[in-house]
Write a protein that holds these residues in place. Structure first.
Motif, PDB file in Angstrom:
ATOM      1  N   TYR A 171       0.917  -1.252  -0.018  1.00  0.00           N
ATOM      2  CA  TYR A 171      -0.154   0.011   0.063  1.00  0.00           C
ATOM      3  C   TYR A 171       0.834   1.138   0.003  1.00  0.00           C
ATOM      4  CZ  TYR A 171      -3.468  -3.344   1.344  1.00  0.00           C
ATOM      5  OH  TYR A 171      -4.406  -4.556   1.087  1.00  0.00           O
ATOM      6  N   TYR A 181      -4.849   1.233   0.091  1.00  0.00           N
ATOM      7  CA  TYR A 181      -5.493   0.394   1.269  1.00  0.00           C
ATOM      8  C   TYR A 181      -6.918   0.717   1.267  1.00  0.00           C
ATOM      9  CZ  TYR A 181      -6.216  -0.768   5.945  1.00  0.00           C
ATOM     10  OH  TYR A 181      -7.053  -1.368   7.260  1.00  0.00           O
ATOM     11  N   GLU A 207       7.533   3.708   5.164  1.00  0.00           N
ATOM     12  CA  GLU A 207       7.132   2.524   5.821  1.00  0.00           C
ATOM     13  C   GLU A 207       5.864   2.322   5.423  1.00  0.00           C
ATOM     14  OE1 GLU A 207       9.203   2.324  10.186  1.00  0.00           O
ATOM     15  OE2 GLU A 207       8.239   4.052   9.625  1.00  0.00           O
ATOM     16  N   THR A 208       5.537   0.991   5.182  1.00  0.00           N
ATOM     17  CA  THR A 208       4.227   0.631   4.772  1.00  0.00           C
ATOM     18  C   THR A 208       3.849  -0.834   5.081  1.00  0.00           C
ATOM     19  OG1 THR A 208       2.254   0.763   3.463  1.00  0.00           O
ATOM     20  CG2 THR A 208       4.494   0.105   2.522  1.00  0.00           C
ATOM     21  N   ILE A 209       2.850  -1.385   4.877  1.00  0.00           N
ATOM     22  CA  ILE A 209       2.731  -2.825   5.014  1.00  0.00           C
ATOM     23  C   ILE A 209       1.965  -3.398   3.460  1.00  0.00           C
ATOM     24  CG2 ILE A 209       1.875  -2.753   7.262  1.00  0.00           C
ATOM     25  CD1 ILE A 209      -1.194  -2.921   6.352  1.00  0.00           C
ATOM     26  N   GLY A 237      -0.174  -7.851   5.228  1.00  0.00           N
ATOM     27  CA  GLY A 237       0.069  -7.399   6.609  1.00  0.00           C
ATOM     28  C   GLY A 237       1.420  -7.302   7.070  1.00  0.00           C
ATOM     29  N   ASN A 238       2.286  -7.516   6.292  1.00  0.00           N
ATOM     30  CA  ASN A 238       3.697  -7.711   6.701  1.00  0.00           C
ATOM     31  C   ASN A 238       4.173  -6.190   6.504  1.00  0.00           C
ATOM     32  OD1 ASN A 238       3.683 -10.390   7.164  1.00  0.00           O
ATOM     33  ND2 ASN A 238       3.645 -10.541   4.942  1.00  0.00           N
ATOM     34  N   ALA A 239       5.322  -5.795   7.345  1.00  0.00           N
ATOM     35  CA  ALA A 239       6.105  -4.553   7.118  1.00  0.00           C
ATOM     36  C   ALA A 239       6.753  -4.339   5.894  1.00  0.00           C
ATOM     37  CB  ALA A 239       6.616  -4.244   8.358  1.00  0.00           C
ATOM     38  N   THR A 240       6.895  -3.447   5.274  1.00  0.00           N
ATOM     39  CA  THR A 240       7.699  -3.225   4.304  1.00  0.00           C
ATOM     40  C   THR A 240       8.029  -1.925   3.843  1.00  0.00           C
ATOM     41  OG1 THR A 240       8.251  -3.785   1.832  1.00  0.00           O
ATOM     42  CG2 THR A 240       5.813  -3.276   2.471  1.00  0.00           C
ATOM     43  N   ASP A 241       8.721  -1.516   3.093  1.00  0.00           N
ATOM     44  CA  ASP A 241       9.043   0.072   2.498  1.00  0.00           C
ATOM     45  C   ASP A 241       8.682  -0.014   1.027  1.00  0.00           C
ATOM     46  OD1 ASP A 241      10.179   0.551   5.181  1.00  0.00           O
ATOM     47  OD2 ASP A 241      11.954   1.396   4.352  1.00  0.00           O
TER      48      ASP A 241
END
Lengths: 356, 356, 356, 356
Positions: free
Chosen positions: C102, C109, C307-309, C313-317
């Protein structure tokens, strides 16, 4: 998207239940500067009012309208006109039977299914009492189209039709049936009396003619004048059929029979040689009289027992006691007139908006 | 207030003229996640397509639909679905006669009066060609109500009705008249041929039944399901009458004859003993089949000369050459089906919005 | 209730996604008889067109509009005007990253949550590309109000405002920022270049003035001219604030400072001594210039990692590569103009409908 | 198209003038089965009620609401809810001055120009008294979204802002200013007193936060949640500016500052690291608190003489005597809350309709 509003540029919304404290309508979009008082509305309510003859329900309602807003120093201001009619004769009867079982032909079962509950006192919102609000709003609409003459009358009761050759407009107000044929009116007395006394009810057909509608009102394609009229009329309680002009009869004519031929008129305007189309072509008025015919089913409230089920799903029989019209179509005539006026006032303002 | 849109929660808007480059529809409010491709729409357009038998206009239009938006990876996204159908066979004929004089029964005069001009090529916006857009939108609507079975068929042409005792649904697709009665279809061949050859035209009555509509759709009082259907059907080209259930026939029944009595059903659901009401009570569906009947006038374009006037107001006669349906009601059947689907899809979403 | 339509008497609906085959608009309710061709629309699309300077996205779209309906022999017919713009430069890039994660500030989102799926190619329906449809519709609206002069310009970028004392309308078309202050425009070159090169973006404020609006347009209470403008402007991509007249500044004035005093004008018309109200009182135009100010947030698509997901639902950039406007507010100016025209054309027809 | 209605699936219409017999609202589309009585509405009307401190108008109105329809045995029935509030304290003052001359900042001139007449008693339809109807309708809307907490408060009066560091929600109901900062409230006492005593007035800024709004409400593109809020708030009397989230402040941020970064939340839901967007992306709610800020101009009714003209066009001065709020923004807080509730209830039902 309002469930309880009708119209676009000239628009009304109604509220109220049969046995609540009052019913009413808001008229929105009315042009400013029109002279308006309760006296302009009351006569139309009186024509629809119950209890005026033995051929209508015996509920006694004065149906006195109050204007609560939108008028200042006797003229419309262009802001919403709030009309209220108090319910007076909500007889304190026992509704336990109607509360428990579904009256066939009524909205009891469908309301319960939709909403999970219903105001069963006198039919609540689904009562024909709501049509008083339409008549009140329609009286305002008439003032927006003062040059148009609207007249509705009953042309058939229980399958017994008037003789068009005996049509006499002056008769309409002279009998309790809004009937333009004195002989038919005489026959209907016995017919309706018989139905009433035997605990039965009758259907009726109402015709409505609007004269003086200029050519050019209505708009393609989903705002066609005939589509608006169809929606307006089919939404009246107990209506099951709407015809424009020759209606179903046109489906039995050949093309050359159905053509409304034109000729130059003596006044310089086009002259039509027939009006099979009921004054509407391509959804737009032609300048001829607008003609609509409306079929009312027989009153669903009858004293004859009918098989039904109760809320728990068990078989039972129901007899609808209380005060009911033996033929709801009769009092439908003033309502049909009102809806015609409401559609035409709206069409006028919409046309003026787009085309100047 | 859009003149060219229909519906509320599920809503479509159409555009285009008979002889412009294309026609089309936008479907707005469609639920997301529904599988949709051109293949879901094309069969319905093919059913309405002209030129498939000698009983319809000989205009040759492939009516190939393109989806221009609102679908991603084969599924609706919830955003507007733009549907376009190119006009292919706009025959370069001479329209000078239609440009100058008014064809009775057509929208020529009323459009000119309203707008001061009109696109006279093939009727422009008032052409029945627009109904292809409705059929395309209707095909999308069907996907919103997949459990509902909608079927329209012709029950009467030129006053010659089917015999209900011979009703056979399997016949509908077996003849060029969408006729469920093989014997009537055989009679109609000669009837329509005769009208066509004599330069005349015929009217028709189309019946449409929707099975599987759950109880509770539609809403009082100005969003009644029957009022929506009346507006939808009366807005189709050439329609002059709409009946729900028994329609005008109900006006000739007595209350106890017209009552749709109820009994507990074996499946636990209420069982109705009749369906005079056409599946709608108080404007809300009852769970019974929804039944509507639609009367089409005879095609106004005929080879028989008709008296009329020209734009300057002079008397003249007009003969409408070109390619025309000898009975527009026949191809009306797929259009009636589409409008039924569009009304029901809208009713479903509106009901879900208010009542969850 | 159409999710993708705006306006009432003059109404437009748009369709199309950033990377679909085309986008478009239908204009409904346009008065008949107005001269209209593609040449009346194209210049406004050209002003909004991307790729004309290094300060806008480098996507190359000719944005050629086609009129598919509603015009005959060079004039509007009163029927729907279908406008289509083909998408040409849908670069076949890899969208797998945007499909999975997202982009903060974007609709990724929220669309996924609402619809369960989204067209992620270039933002799909949520792309600012849709504003081309508004500009095309707005060009038609201008022809409905030919005596009204509408002008939008950028008054602030990245917090750097113009000097009102240097306002020169002739400058607006002389720089790539629609800036009426030559000195500010010169400063903004460096400012925007810097943001672009550093992978960042800037916000902007656009002001729009409509001169020649007669007194009396707009209507109380939920069709107020200022409420319509607020809805129109807040619905433009990236807009977060709308002010009428002095806007928030008015909240800091005392009553006597904020009063727009009146005096008899030399021409017999009232003369206002100030215009704090931005030409609107009680929701109705006063005859003064209508003034609206619109705040655009910085472009959400930036090269700076955020920073996003992902959908799981996992963290990522995420880094938004591709072709983007370093300041979307700049190209917002022609869109703001279009929305002003659309609101005013609608207000004109609504006023004429009700008040004649 | 109703001038006096707001909303779509959940919709309300208001009527009534400041000095007529009553004002009221109809709420249409309310889900059935919700417990509702006057006691659910009255507290919100009491919060808006005039005459409760020296910082508001001294007009004494009990503002007692009556429910006239749509509720049966304590529950909503799904039919229209008619709410009425009688006007009690229409002081029989002399309005001859207001009748003759135009009060700058008021709707006097614009109404007269539009309609040719106006109800000048207390401002008629343009009076802030109408906002009581909104508050009543808003109280019903709250019951449709019971899990959403809506709170509006004043953050600035006459340019004197609260200190966000001192924000204490518990303070809001503890002072006559709906102020969440006790120190600011203390300062405002003197500020407003001074304005009142000097015959002047002040502007204000109201902030409103809705917590608990699920992701997915609102719809692209012309039914965006922020566009609906902008229309709702800009339509309140005296409002001149609407901001969503950081509003104009966002126009001064860089892209990376404005990004509301996301991280996986401990509860499995996405967690946002900031809320510059005010809980709305692409017109759809994100699940974060929805934040709107509303700018009110100073009350236009002041005792300081202002230059104006009379209806004949002659120069005169006007002093608006009578009972007025020295700062209309204060009593705007409950109205802003109501409009927030009305927009969200509508968004909920629309979302449910389309997306199930």
């Amino acid at each position: 998207m309002s469930y309880n509003s009708f119209g676009h540029s000239f628009r009304f919304s109604t509220w109220g239940e049969s046995h609540g404290p009052a019913i009413g309508a808001i008229v929105d979009g009315c042009p400013p500067g029109i002279a308006l008082s309760e006296a302009d509305i009351q006569p139309f309510l009186d024509a629809r009012r119950p209890g005026t003859s033995r051929f209508t329900t015996q509920r006694q309602e004065p149906d006195e309208v109050r204007i609560l807003s939108g008028v200042f120093e006797g003229k419309t201001t262009g802001t919403p006109i709030s009309l209220m009619i108090e319910n007076v004769d909500q007889r304190s009867k026992d509704y336990s039977e109607v509360a428990k079982a579904y009256r066939p032909g009524h909205a009891d079962y469908s309301y319960d299914t939709k909403y999970g509950l219903r105001d069963y006192r006198g039919g609540g919102r689904s009562s024909a009492r709501e049509t008083a609000s339409r008549v009140a709003a329609g009286a305002v609409a008439r003032l927006v189209i003062p040059d148009i003459k609207i007249r509705a009358y009953v042309v058939e009761i229980g399958g017994d039709a008037i003789d068009p050759a005996h049509f006499d407009a002056a008769q309409i107000s002279q009998n309790p049936f809004f009937c333009p044929d004195a002989k038919a009116a005489a026959r209907w007395e016995a017919l309706v009396d018989n139905a009433r006394k035997s605990g039965s009810s009758l259907g009726a057909v109402v015709e409505c003619v609007a004269e003086g509608v200029p050519a050019g009102w209505g708009a393609p394609l989903y705002m066609k004048l005939d589509a608006q009229l169809a929606s307006a009329m089919m939404g009246i309680n107990a209506v099951k059929a709407v015809e424009i002009g020759d209606g179903l009869g046109a489906a039995r004519l050949r093309g050359e029979q159905n053509a409304d031929a034109m000729r130059p008129g003596k006044d310089g305007n086009p002259h039509f040689l027939a009006n099979h189309a009921g004054g509407i072509a391509g959804g737009i008025s032609t300048g001829q009289p607008v003609v609509v015919r409306v079929g009312f089913k027989p009153t669903s409230s009858i004293l004859t027992p009918v098989e039904t089920i109760d809320r728990a799903g068990n078989a039972t029989d129901i007899v609808t006691k209380g005060r009911h019209d033996p033929c709801v179509g009769i009092r439908g005539a003033p309502v049909v007139e009102a809806m015609m006026a409401l559609v035409l006032a709206d069409a006028k303002l919409m046309h003026r908006g787009q085309c100047g």
